[in-house]
Motif scaffolding. Structure first.
Motif, PDB file in Angstrom:
ATOM      1  N   THR A   1      33.627  37.850  35.303  1.00  0.00           N
ATOM      2  CA  THR A   1      33.139  38.003  36.560  1.00  0.00           C
ATOM      3  C   THR A   1      33.985  38.721  37.687  1.00  0.00           C
ATOM      4  O   THR A   1      33.504  39.428  38.554  1.00  0.00           O
ATOM      5  N   ASN A   2      35.465  39.158  36.901  1.00  0.00           N
ATOM      6  CA  ASN A   2      36.281  39.952  38.055  1.00  0.00           C
ATOM      7  C   ASN A   2      35.876  41.158  37.685  1.00  0.00           C
ATOM      8  O   ASN A   2      35.934  41.880  36.680  1.00  0.00           O
ATOM      9  N   VAL A   3      35.673  41.992  38.863  1.00  0.00           N
ATOM     10  CA  VAL A   3      35.204  43.274  38.885  1.00  0.00           C
ATOM     11  C   VAL A   3      36.215  44.180  38.195  1.00  0.00           C
ATOM     12  O   VAL A   3      36.002  45.125  37.493  1.00  0.00           O
TER      13      VAL A   3
ATOM     14  N   HIS B   1      46.211  36.907  34.970  1.00  0.00           N
ATOM     15  CA  HIS B   1      46.482  36.840  36.181  1.00  0.00           C
ATOM     16  C   HIS B   1      45.613  35.759  36.786  1.00  0.00           C
ATOM     17  O   HIS B   1      46.096  34.830  37.513  1.00  0.00           O
ATOM     18  N   THR B   2      44.452  35.761  36.359  1.00  0.00           N
ATOM     19  CA  THR B   2      43.141  34.995  37.131  1.00  0.00           C
ATOM     20  C   THR B   2      43.360  33.803  36.741  1.00  0.00           C
ATOM     21  O   THR B   2      43.298  32.600  37.407  1.00  0.00           O
TER      22      THR B   2
ATOM     23  N   PRO C   1      39.200  32.946  25.083  1.00  0.00           N
ATOM     24  CA  PRO C   1      39.431  31.669  25.474  1.00  0.00           C
ATOM     25  C   PRO C   1      39.569  31.587  27.057  1.00  0.00           C
ATOM     26  O   PRO C   1      39.407  30.498  27.722  1.00  0.00           O
ATOM     27  N   PHE C   2      39.915  32.724  27.678  1.00  0.00           N
ATOM     28  CA  PHE C   2      40.125  32.494  29.260  1.00  0.00           C
ATOM     29  C   PHE C   2      39.208  33.333  30.205  1.00  0.00           C
ATOM     30  O   PHE C   2      39.142  32.981  31.213  1.00  0.00           O
ATOM     31  N   ALA C   3      38.372  34.398  29.569  1.00  0.00           N
ATOM     32  CA  ALA C   3      37.606  35.246  30.431  1.00  0.00           C
ATOM     33  C   ALA C   3      36.093  34.786  30.434  1.00  0.00           C
ATOM     34  O   ALA C   3      35.295  35.496  31.167  1.00  0.00           O
ATOM     35  N   THR C   4      35.788  33.737  29.696  1.00  0.00           N
ATOM     36  CA  THR C   4      34.205  33.550  29.481  1.00  0.00           C
ATOM     37  C   THR C   4      34.157  31.991  29.971  1.00  0.00           C
ATOM     38  O   THR C   4      35.020  31.289  30.152  1.00  0.00           O
TER      39      THR C   4
END
Length: 222
Positions: free
Chosen positions: A89-91, A125-126, A219-222
């Motif tokens: 979702t992060n551009v 970072h997110t 693990p962290f981006a979906t």
């Protein structure tokens, strides 16, 4: 499926696929419902926000269909990253990952290492900003009394990446073993990001990207 496998591998709109098929002599494709065909392709293709693209099974299938005319080997890890594009979702992260994929597929290996790492750091970072910010700032202040509390990704970028990884482990955002492997990935990224005589091949870069996919992106981006 074969039209999706045309170099360079990238997401393609239905109109583009139709043009590729008819341009190759498959005139009947002008009347096909291409989206419906791909949706019923047993998971060989997936529709993302950027268009239709091949999954890993799809890449294997076109290799079978094309035989010796097909690409000798399709980077599995690049395909794994492509599948993540639809859920990022992060551009900025999405842009880094797409560039890393394109560099890997073009055999620009040093660039692929650097950009995949930058994308992974963007994901981390997110993670900190959404779930660990208070603990992170407290730990950073313990290590540096001049630390000003971070509020954004740009603020987090003030830290050296090695220190950033140490704090990630300290606040239990990542485990010890993951941190150790990310340290190695950072060392490779530093080697690839500066002028030097370092030589790397596809297998080294594939392992680097696969590590990031399994331990950061999935693990962290979906």
């Amino acid at each position: 499926l074969l039209c999706l496998g045309v170099e360079p591998l990238k997401p393609r709109a239905v109109a583009e696929l139709r043009d590729l098929a008819t341009g190759a002599g498959l005139r009947k494709a002008a009347d096909w419902n291409i989206s419906a065909l791909l949706q019923s392709s047993s998971g060989f293709a997936v529709r993302t926000t950027s268009g239709w693209e091949l999954t890993t099974p799809g890449l294997n299938r076109i290799s079978e269909l094309a035989g010796p005319l097909g690409k000798a080997s399709v980077p599995h890890v690049a395909s794994s990253l492509r599948q993540l594009l639809g859920v990022l979702t992060n551009v900025d992260t999405k842009a880094f990952v797409l560039e890393a994929i394109e560099c890997f597929e073009a055999r620009q290996f040093r660039a692929a290492v650097v950009l995949s790492w930058v994308g992974a750091v963007s994901v981390l970072h997110t993670l900190i900003l959404s779930s660990y910010l208070t603990a992170f700032n407290a730990e950073a202040f313990k290590r540096d009394a001049k630390w000003k509390p971070a509020k954004s990704s740009d603020d987090l970028s003030r830290l050296r990446e090695k220190d950033f990884l140490e704090i990630l482990q300290a606040v239990s955002a990542i485990g010890k073993n993951v941190k150790q492997e990310l340290d190695k990935a950072l060392t490779l990224r530093n080697g690839c990001g500066h002028p030097n005589s370092l030589k790397i091949g596809e297998s080294t870069v594939a392992a680097h990207i696969e590590l990031l996919v399994l331990n950061v992106f999935q693990p962290f981006a979906t």
